[in-house]
Enzyme design. Structure first.
Site, PDB file in Angstrom:
ATOM      1  N   LYS A 185       6.498  -1.937   1.814  1.00  0.00           N
ATOM      2  CA  LYS A 185       5.323  -1.291   2.564  1.00  0.00           C
ATOM      3  C   LYS A 185       4.197  -2.469   2.385  1.00  0.00           C
ATOM      4  CE  LYS A 185       3.152   3.131   3.210  1.00  0.00           C
ATOM      5  NZ  LYS A 185       3.190   3.214   4.620  1.00  0.00           N
ATOM      6  N   GLU A 204      11.959   2.135  14.464  1.00  0.00           N
ATOM      7  CA  GLU A 204      11.200   2.845  14.102  1.00  0.00           C
ATOM      8  C   GLU A 204       9.958   2.897  14.852  1.00  0.00           C
ATOM      9  OE1 GLU A 204       9.848   2.425   9.830  1.00  0.00           O
ATOM     10  OE2 GLU A 204       9.775   0.352  10.256  1.00  0.00           O
ATOM     11  N   LEU A 228      11.084   1.324   7.245  1.00  0.00           N
ATOM     12  CA  LEU A 228      10.534   1.603   6.135  1.00  0.00           C
ATOM     13  C   LEU A 228      10.961   2.966   5.766  1.00  0.00           C
ATOM     14  CD1 LEU A 228       8.087   1.227   3.998  1.00  0.00           C
ATOM     15  CD2 LEU A 228       7.081   3.207   4.999  1.00  0.00           C
ATOM     16  N   TYR A 238       0.986  -1.188  -0.030  1.00  0.00           N
ATOM     17  CA  TYR A 238       0.084  -0.092  -0.045  1.00  0.00           C
ATOM     18  C   TYR A 238       0.834   1.425   0.014  1.00  0.00           C
ATOM     19  CZ  TYR A 238       0.812   0.914   4.884  1.00  0.00           C
ATOM     20  OH  TYR A 238       1.386   1.093   6.307  1.00  0.00           O
TER      21      TYR A 238
HETATM   22  N1  PMP Z   1       7.486   3.703   9.075  1.00  0.00           N
HETATM   23  C1  PMP Z   1       6.422   3.067   9.082  1.00  0.00           C
HETATM   24  C2  PMP Z   1       6.374   1.647   9.708  1.00  0.00           C
HETATM   25  C3  PMP Z   1       5.313   3.434   8.674  1.00  0.00           C
HETATM   26  O1  PMP Z   1       4.134   2.781   8.409  1.00  0.00           O
HETATM   27  C4  PMP Z   1       5.230   4.922   8.071  1.00  0.00           C
HETATM   28  C5  PMP Z   1       4.039   5.454   7.346  1.00  0.00           C
HETATM   29  N2  PMP Z   1       3.611   4.862   6.156  1.00  0.00           N
HETATM   30  C6  PMP Z   1       6.378   5.358   8.201  1.00  0.00           C
HETATM   31  C7  PMP Z   1       7.822   5.018   8.498  1.00  0.00           C
HETATM   32  C8  PMP Z   1       6.687   7.098   7.549  1.00  0.00           C
HETATM   33  O2  PMP Z   1       6.762   7.012   6.145  1.00  0.00           O
HETATM   34  P1  PMP Z   1       6.056   8.121   5.169  1.00  0.00           P
HETATM   35  O3  PMP Z   1       6.893   9.279   5.456  1.00  0.00           O
HETATM   36  O4  PMP Z   1       6.439   7.730   3.726  1.00  0.00           O
HETATM   37  O5  PMP Z   1       4.496   8.418   5.596  1.00  0.00           O
END
Ligand code: PMP
Length: 275
Positions: free
Chosen positions: A148, A181, A206, A33
């Site tokens: 993701k 994270e 991610l 996603y």
């Molecule tokens: N880490 C994880 C596990 C996430 O789910 C997200 C949000 N999708 C992020 C980091 C931050 O990613 P982004 O800045 O692309 O929203």
């Protein structure tokens, strides 16, 4: 006007939208996603989101459901049909529909595409001015967190742990006592000398688009960023801490596991990056 959802080629009122029970996304969470912010009817950072989506798909050997050009048309159409000025677009691609069997279907199947929009999302202004609390738990996810994937059960449980403990986010702590994270955010700290530290990219986190954008901005603004793992101890004793994501933007963290970070108020480096 009722909200409209896109499902495999059709724009449908959300209440009537449905997917096949044999969709492998439903059966196995065999899908990926993206969440893309919409600002003034426009997709924010569409290209990097698309690139990350392409990486997630190819890592799992899932076909694109349509060309990138058509995907952009679908997202743009959905924003228009929902009159979505500000909010987010959620898009999900699964391997497709096939009789339930763990292995991929032998015959080529078409991947499924579902897109929804949401108007809510941004945290309250107070959270940005006051900062938020974070709690921690041992890292318990698989080794490919760079993909993701819609397989989010550990992240769901981690966010619920935060809610139950009056916190905004849960940070995962690995065996080396370093922070990987958050359940849906990237983690950052600010050390003495205004050094901003965040974990380097790899299979264990991610690659946040907000993270990438912030690093670009910081470099342009002469703010020193070090990409290295940092420990829970370092975070608690840091001058400042914050998290980033498409929906949380740059969110100050003022409390980790019940211990005050810095002055207990959002710090100047965090506020600068937020600005
Ligand atoms: N880490 C994880 C596990 C996430 O789910 C997200 C949000 N999708 C992020 C980091 C931050 O990613 P982004 O800045 O692309 O929203």
């Amino acid at each position: 006007m009722s909200e409209i959802t896109y499902v495999n080629g059709r724009y449908i009122p959300t209440g009537e939208a449905s997917v096949n029970v044999e969709d492998r996304g439903y059966q196995f969470s065999d899908g990926v996603y993206e969440v893309i912010a919409v600002s003034d009817f426009r997709l924010v950072d569409f290209k990097p989101h698309l690139r990350r989506l392409g990486r997630s798909l190819s890592n799992l050997d899932i076909e694109w459901p349509c060309s990138e050009r058509v995907l952009k048309i679908v997202l743009t159409q959905l924003i228009k049909r929902n009159r979505l000025r500000n909010g987010i677009v959620y898009l999900q691609i699964t391997r497709g529909v096939a009789p339930r069997n763990h292995a991929f279907p032998i015959e080529k199947i078409r991947s499924s595409l579902v897109v929804t929009v949401s108007r809510s999302g941004r945290p309250s202004a107070e959270k940005f001015t006051e900062g938020v609390k974070v709690v921690t738990m041992p890292e318990n996810r698989w080794g490919r967190r760079d993909i993701k994937s819609v397989s989010l059960l550990p992240n769901v449980l981690a966010k619920q742990f935060a809610v139950q403990n009056g916190a905004f986010e849960t940070w995962f702590v690995d065996d080396e006592q370093t922070i990987t994270e958050g359940s849906s955010t990237n983690a950052w700290i600010v050390l003495a000398g205004q050094e901003v530290v965040t974990r380097p990219l790899g299979n264990d986190i991610l690659a946040g688009i907000t993270r990438m954008k912030l690093i670009e901005l910081a470099k342009a603004g002469d703010i020193r960023i070090t990409e290295r793992p940092f420990t829970l101890d370092e975070a608690i004793n840091a001058e400042e801490a914050f998290i980033t994501s498409t929906t949380s933007f740059v969110m100050p963290v003022v409390d980790i596991d019940g211990k005050q970070v810095g002055t207990g108020k959002p710090g100047s480096v965090t506020n600068n990056l937020l600005a």
